[in-house]
Design a protein around this motif. Structure first.
Motif, PDB file in Angstrom:
ATOM      1  N   LYS A 214      46.238  44.948  30.223  1.00  0.00           N
ATOM      2  CA  LYS A 214      46.445  43.527  29.854  1.00  0.00           C
ATOM      3  C   LYS A 214      46.169  43.061  31.423  1.00  0.00           C
ATOM      4  CE  LYS A 214      48.581  43.134  25.380  1.00  0.00           C
ATOM      5  NZ  LYS A 214      47.242  42.983  24.904  1.00  0.00           N
ATOM      6  N   ILE A 215      46.920  43.423  32.096  1.00  0.00           N
ATOM      7  CA  ILE A 215      46.906  42.853  33.837  1.00  0.00           C
ATOM      8  C   ILE A 215      45.335  43.081  34.198  1.00  0.00           C
ATOM      9  CG2 ILE A 215      47.606  43.095  36.038  1.00  0.00           C
ATOM     10  CD1 ILE A 215      50.351  43.672  34.715  1.00  0.00           C
ATOM     11  N   ILE A 216      44.813  44.127  34.350  1.00  0.00           N
ATOM     12  CA  ILE A 216      43.631  44.460  34.620  1.00  0.00           C
ATOM     13  C   ILE A 216      42.566  43.988  33.991  1.00  0.00           C
ATOM     14  CG2 ILE A 216      41.979  46.376  34.802  1.00  0.00           C
ATOM     15  CD1 ILE A 216      44.353  48.338  35.396  1.00  0.00           C
ATOM     16  N   SER A 217      42.526  43.655  32.549  1.00  0.00           N
ATOM     17  CA  SER A 217      41.513  43.036  31.698  1.00  0.00           C
ATOM     18  C   SER A 217      41.623  41.559  32.183  1.00  0.00           C
ATOM     19  CB  SER A 217      41.789  42.990  30.247  1.00  0.00           C
ATOM     20  OG  SER A 217      42.977  42.907  29.862  1.00  0.00           O
ATOM     21  N   ASN A 218      42.860  40.912  32.409  1.00  0.00           N
ATOM     22  CA  ASN A 218      42.821  39.678  32.546  1.00  0.00           C
ATOM     23  C   ASN A 218      42.120  39.384  33.978  1.00  0.00           C
ATOM     24  OD1 ASN A 218      44.380  38.675  30.312  1.00  0.00           O
ATOM     25  ND2 ASN A 218      46.318  38.873  31.488  1.00  0.00           N
ATOM     26  N   ALA A 219      42.392  40.388  35.115  1.00  0.00           N
ATOM     27  CA  ALA A 219      41.564  40.245  36.435  1.00  0.00           C
ATOM     28  C   ALA A 219      40.081  40.298  36.137  1.00  0.00           C
ATOM     29  CB  ALA A 219      42.493  41.361  37.250  1.00  0.00           C
ATOM     30  N   ILE A 220      39.780  41.425  35.403  1.00  0.00           N
ATOM     31  CA  ILE A 220      38.235  41.497  35.183  1.00  0.00           C
ATOM     32  C   ILE A 220      37.708  40.172  34.609  1.00  0.00           C
ATOM     33  CG2 ILE A 220      36.766  42.717  33.600  1.00  0.00           C
ATOM     34  CD1 ILE A 220      38.126  45.229  34.080  1.00  0.00           C
ATOM     35  N   TYR A 221      38.247  39.427  33.853  1.00  0.00           N
ATOM     36  CA  TYR A 221      38.018  38.406  33.167  1.00  0.00           C
ATOM     37  C   TYR A 221      37.581  37.320  34.240  1.00  0.00           C
ATOM     38  CZ  TYR A 221      37.776  34.104  30.160  1.00  0.00           C
ATOM     39  OH  TYR A 221      37.340  32.879  29.636  1.00  0.00           O
ATOM     40  N   LEU A 222      38.653  37.057  35.122  1.00  0.00           N
ATOM     41  CA  LEU A 222      38.442  36.084  35.977  1.00  0.00           C
ATOM     42  C   LEU A 222      37.315  36.491  37.162  1.00  0.00           C
ATOM     43  CD1 LEU A 222      42.293  35.344  36.673  1.00  0.00           C
ATOM     44  CD2 LEU A 222      40.702  33.922  35.434  1.00  0.00           C
ATOM     45  N   ALA A 223      37.397  37.896  37.596  1.00  0.00           N
ATOM     46  CA  ALA A 223      36.291  38.105  38.234  1.00  0.00           C
ATOM     47  C   ALA A 223      35.081  38.138  37.849  1.00  0.00           C
ATOM     48  CB  ALA A 223      36.556  39.632  38.668  1.00  0.00           C
TER      49      ALA A 223
END
Length: 107
Positions: A17-26
């Motif tokens: 979830k942390i990685i997917s949240n970061a990908i979403y923002l990036a």
């Protein structure tokens, strides 16, 4: 960071979830036409795009382990999810750095 069982090694759901949240923002967050950068498959909404992203993270983690964990995982997935020299001449050189910074992870 990882969850192990008798025959499987996987990222913890919280890390996914942390990685997917970061990908979403990036990938542009709420301003993008392609949430989570998902363009390889047609998705009906942001929630489905998140599931695709999270499955991609999990599948690439398994691939990374099978290859002997070469380098850092975020570099490994970045080279596949958003290659530095993208399609149609796009320049994605900052994607890995952005995802690492936005996630707060250095894995």
């Amino acid at each position: 960071m990882i969850l192990t069982s008798a025959n499987a090694v996987a990222l913890e759901n919280s890390t996914v979830k942390i990685i997917s949240n970061a990908i979403y923002l990036a990938e542009g967050g709420d301003k993008t036409r392609h949430p989570y950068g998902v363009e390889s498959v047609k998705v009906k909404d942001k929630e489905e795009a998140r599931r695709v992203c999270e499955n991609t993270i999990r599948n690439n983690y398994k691939r990374w382990l099978l290859k002997g964990s070469p380098g850092k995982f975020l570099d490994f997935i970045g080279d596949r999810y958003c290659p530095p020299k993208g399609l149609f001449g796009t320049n994605n050189k900052n994607w890995k750095r952005n995802v690492r910074k936005l996630s707060g992870l250095d894995i």
